[in-house]
Motif scaffolding. Structure first.
Motif, PDB file in Angstrom:
ATOM      1  N   ALA A  73      -2.185  -3.584   8.576  1.00  0.00           N
ATOM      2  CA  ALA A  73      -1.064  -3.522   9.329  1.00  0.00           C
ATOM      3  C   ALA A  73      -1.336  -4.142  10.793  1.00  0.00           C
ATOM      4  O   ALA A  73      -1.024  -4.655  11.349  1.00  0.00           O
ATOM      5  CB  ALA A  73      -0.126  -2.456   8.957  1.00  0.00           C
ATOM      6  N   TYR A  74      -2.535  -3.256  11.288  1.00  0.00           N
ATOM      7  CA  TYR A  74      -2.824  -3.364  12.636  1.00  0.00           C
ATOM      8  C   TYR A  74      -3.368  -4.644  12.682  1.00  0.00           C
ATOM      9  O   TYR A  74      -3.036  -5.486  13.987  1.00  0.00           O
ATOM     10  CB  TYR A  74      -3.894  -2.391  13.076  1.00  0.00           C
ATOM     11  N   ARG A  75      -4.279  -5.104  11.835  1.00  0.00           N
ATOM     12  CA  ARG A  75      -4.767  -6.466  11.942  1.00  0.00           C
ATOM     13  C   ARG A  75      -3.824  -7.580  12.078  1.00  0.00           C
ATOM     14  O   ARG A  75      -3.735  -8.589  12.734  1.00  0.00           O
ATOM     15  CB  ARG A  75      -5.707  -6.874  10.676  1.00  0.00           C
ATOM     16  N   ARG A  76      -2.723  -7.467  11.386  1.00  0.00           N
ATOM     17  CA  ARG A  76      -1.477  -8.271  11.212  1.00  0.00           C
ATOM     18  C   ARG A  76      -0.890  -8.355  12.697  1.00  0.00           C
ATOM     19  O   ARG A  76      -0.606  -9.668  13.119  1.00  0.00           O
ATOM     20  CB  ARG A  76      -0.590  -7.992  10.234  1.00  0.00           C
ATOM     21  N   LEU A  77      -0.708  -7.164  13.221  1.00  0.00           N
ATOM     22  CA  LEU A  77      -0.071  -7.135  14.645  1.00  0.00           C
ATOM     23  C   LEU A  77      -1.161  -7.882  15.602  1.00  0.00           C
ATOM     24  O   LEU A  77      -0.363  -8.791  16.353  1.00  0.00           O
ATOM     25  CB  LEU A  77       0.267  -5.770  15.063  1.00  0.00           C
ATOM     26  N   ILE A  78      -2.106  -7.775  15.581  1.00  0.00           N
ATOM     27  CA  ILE A  78      -3.187  -8.186  16.683  1.00  0.00           C
ATOM     28  C   ILE A  78      -3.214  -9.761  16.277  1.00  0.00           C
ATOM     29  O   ILE A  78      -3.183 -10.618  17.342  1.00  0.00           O
ATOM     30  CB  ILE A  78      -4.537  -7.825  16.402  1.00  0.00           C
ATOM     31  N   ALA A  79      -3.083 -10.285  14.926  1.00  0.00           N
ATOM     32  CA  ALA A  79      -3.101 -11.596  14.838  1.00  0.00           C
ATOM     33  C   ALA A  79      -2.119 -12.362  15.106  1.00  0.00           C
ATOM     34  O   ALA A  79      -2.073 -13.473  15.699  1.00  0.00           O
ATOM     35  CB  ALA A  79      -3.487 -11.998  13.257  1.00  0.00           C
ATOM     36  N   ALA A 112       5.334  -7.744  12.125  1.00  0.00           N
ATOM     37  CA  ALA A 112       3.966  -7.029  12.246  1.00  0.00           C
ATOM     38  C   ALA A 112       4.139  -5.754  12.849  1.00  0.00           C
ATOM     39  O   ALA A 112       3.748  -4.733  12.392  1.00  0.00           O
ATOM     40  CB  ALA A 112       2.953  -7.889  12.932  1.00  0.00           C
ATOM     41  N   GLU A 113       5.007  -5.655  13.907  1.00  0.00           N
ATOM     42  CA  GLU A 113       5.373  -4.254  14.515  1.00  0.00           C
ATOM     43  C   GLU A 113       5.947  -3.225  13.410  1.00  0.00           C
ATOM     44  O   GLU A 113       5.671  -2.294  13.346  1.00  0.00           O
ATOM     45  CB  GLU A 113       6.213  -4.550  15.790  1.00  0.00           C
ATOM     46  N   ALA A 114       6.931  -4.041  12.822  1.00  0.00           N
ATOM     47  CA  ALA A 114       7.550  -3.271  11.804  1.00  0.00           C
ATOM     48  C   ALA A 114       6.689  -2.750  10.659  1.00  0.00           C
ATOM     49  O   ALA A 114       6.563  -1.592  10.215  1.00  0.00           O
ATOM     50  CB  ALA A 114       8.602  -3.942  10.873  1.00  0.00           C
ATOM     51  N   GLY A 115       5.710  -3.710  10.144  1.00  0.00           N
ATOM     52  CA  GLY A 115       4.504  -3.030   9.385  1.00  0.00           C
ATOM     53  C   GLY A 115       3.759  -1.951   9.790  1.00  0.00           C
ATOM     54  O   GLY A 115       3.278  -1.235   9.005  1.00  0.00           O
ATOM     55  N   VAL A 116       3.324  -2.085  11.064  1.00  0.00           N
ATOM     56  CA  VAL A 116       2.539  -0.861  11.652  1.00  0.00           C
ATOM     57  C   VAL A 116       3.605   0.392  11.673  1.00  0.00           C
ATOM     58  O   VAL A 116       3.282   1.510  11.509  1.00  0.00           O
ATOM     59  CB  VAL A 116       2.321  -1.120  13.244  1.00  0.00           C
ATOM     60  N   LEU A 118       5.734   1.114   9.521  1.00  0.00           N
ATOM     61  CA  LEU A 118       5.787   1.660   7.972  1.00  0.00           C
ATOM     62  C   LEU A 118       4.421   2.035   7.697  1.00  0.00           C
ATOM     63  O   LEU A 118       4.287   3.052   7.021  1.00  0.00           O
ATOM     64  CB  LEU A 118       5.876   0.612   6.897  1.00  0.00           C
ATOM     65  N   ALA A 119       3.335   1.514   8.219  1.00  0.00           N
ATOM     66  CA  ALA A 119       2.013   2.078   7.890  1.00  0.00           C
ATOM     67  C   ALA A 119       1.695   3.332   8.356  1.00  0.00           C
ATOM     68  O   ALA A 119       0.853   4.228   7.923  1.00  0.00           O
ATOM     69  CB  ALA A 119       0.875   0.918   7.993  1.00  0.00           C
ATOM     70  N   GLY A 120       2.281   3.471   9.821  1.00  0.00           N
ATOM     71  CA  GLY A 120       1.883   4.719  10.435  1.00  0.00           C
ATOM     72  C   GLY A 120       0.512   4.885  11.241  1.00  0.00           C
ATOM     73  O   GLY A 120      -0.054   3.751  10.943  1.00  0.00           O
ATOM     74  N   PRO A 121       0.095   5.959  11.815  1.00  0.00           N
ATOM     75  CA  PRO A 121       1.055   7.179  11.675  1.00  0.00           C
ATOM     76  C   PRO A 121       1.959   7.025  12.852  1.00  0.00           C
ATOM     77  O   PRO A 121       2.108   6.103  13.548  1.00  0.00           O
ATOM     78  CB  PRO A 121       0.158   8.246  11.840  1.00  0.00           C
ATOM     79  N   GLU A 122       2.700   8.251  13.075  1.00  0.00           N
ATOM     80  CA  GLU A 122       3.613   8.324  14.191  1.00  0.00           C
ATOM     81  C   GLU A 122       3.017   7.550  15.672  1.00  0.00           C
ATOM     82  O   GLU A 122       3.528   7.164  16.584  1.00  0.00           O
ATOM     83  CB  GLU A 122       4.359   9.462  14.278  1.00  0.00           C
TER      84      GLU A 122
END
Length: 184
Positions: A73-79, A112-116, A118-122
């Motif tokens: 999830a973090y990698r998708r946001l960065i990409a 991608a932000e929505a994926g982050v 969901l993946a969490g944490p807060e």
């Protein structure tokens, strides 16, 4: 006969075997019972140890799955932010301005932000939201009618670009710290 047996014997019991006689047969029975009880105790302990091992392995597998899920999830946001920045570079040139392409790139950042989230944490939601907010500010500027006709002031563009890069860097630092944590 031993003395205890003799004392407990009645007058007519002379010559009869009275009492408990420990013979080889009884020894085998007691050994078999002891072996059975020992086997049962060992079986119960092995069962509990096996259950604990399975539980520990399941917890370790879940932690690894969660860490990998967060990493993705973090990698998708960065990409997605990198792709958005490429669209920004196209936007700054008056001849290649495409508001729809910038909007689509922002949609990818939003997903991608929505994926982050969901993946969490807060603790990662804030940095992800900051990244999306910085990208959204660029898009809001690009949507203004005057922005398509006039060149963007260099100072404004530099500030918006720097805000996005700073937000992305802060997100990367937070993500790296979280993923380095053994319990993440």
């Amino acid at each position: 006969m031993n003395i205890i047996t003799l004392a407990a014997a009645h007058v007519g019991d002379v010559g009869k075997k009275v009492g408990f006689d420990m013979s080889d047969g009884w020894g085998a029975v007691i050994a078999a019972v002891a072996t059975g009880v020992f086997g049962l105790v060992v079986g119960i302990l092995a069962y509990k140890a096996g259950r604990r091992q399975v539980k520990d392995q399941a917890a370790a597998d879940h932690r690894a799955w969660r860490r990998q899920n967060r990493f993705d999830a973090y990698r998708r946001l960065i990409a997605s932010v990198d792709a958005f920045e490429e669209e920004m570079d196209r936007w700054i040139r008056v001849t290649t301005r495409d508001r729809q392409a910038l909007g689509k790139a922002l949609e990818v950042v939003a997903a991608a932000e929505a994926g982050v989230r969901l993946a969490g944490p807060e603790s990662m939601r804030g940095p992800a939201k900051t990244v999306f907010g910085a990208a959204g500010a660029v898009y809001r500027h690009a949507r203004q009618p005057i922005a398509t006709m006039m060149p963007t002031p260099p100072r404004l563009w530099t500030d918006m670009s720097r805000a996005l890069v700073d937000a992305q860097n802060a997100f990367v630092e937070s993500a790296a710290a979280l993923l380095d944590d053994a319990e993440a």
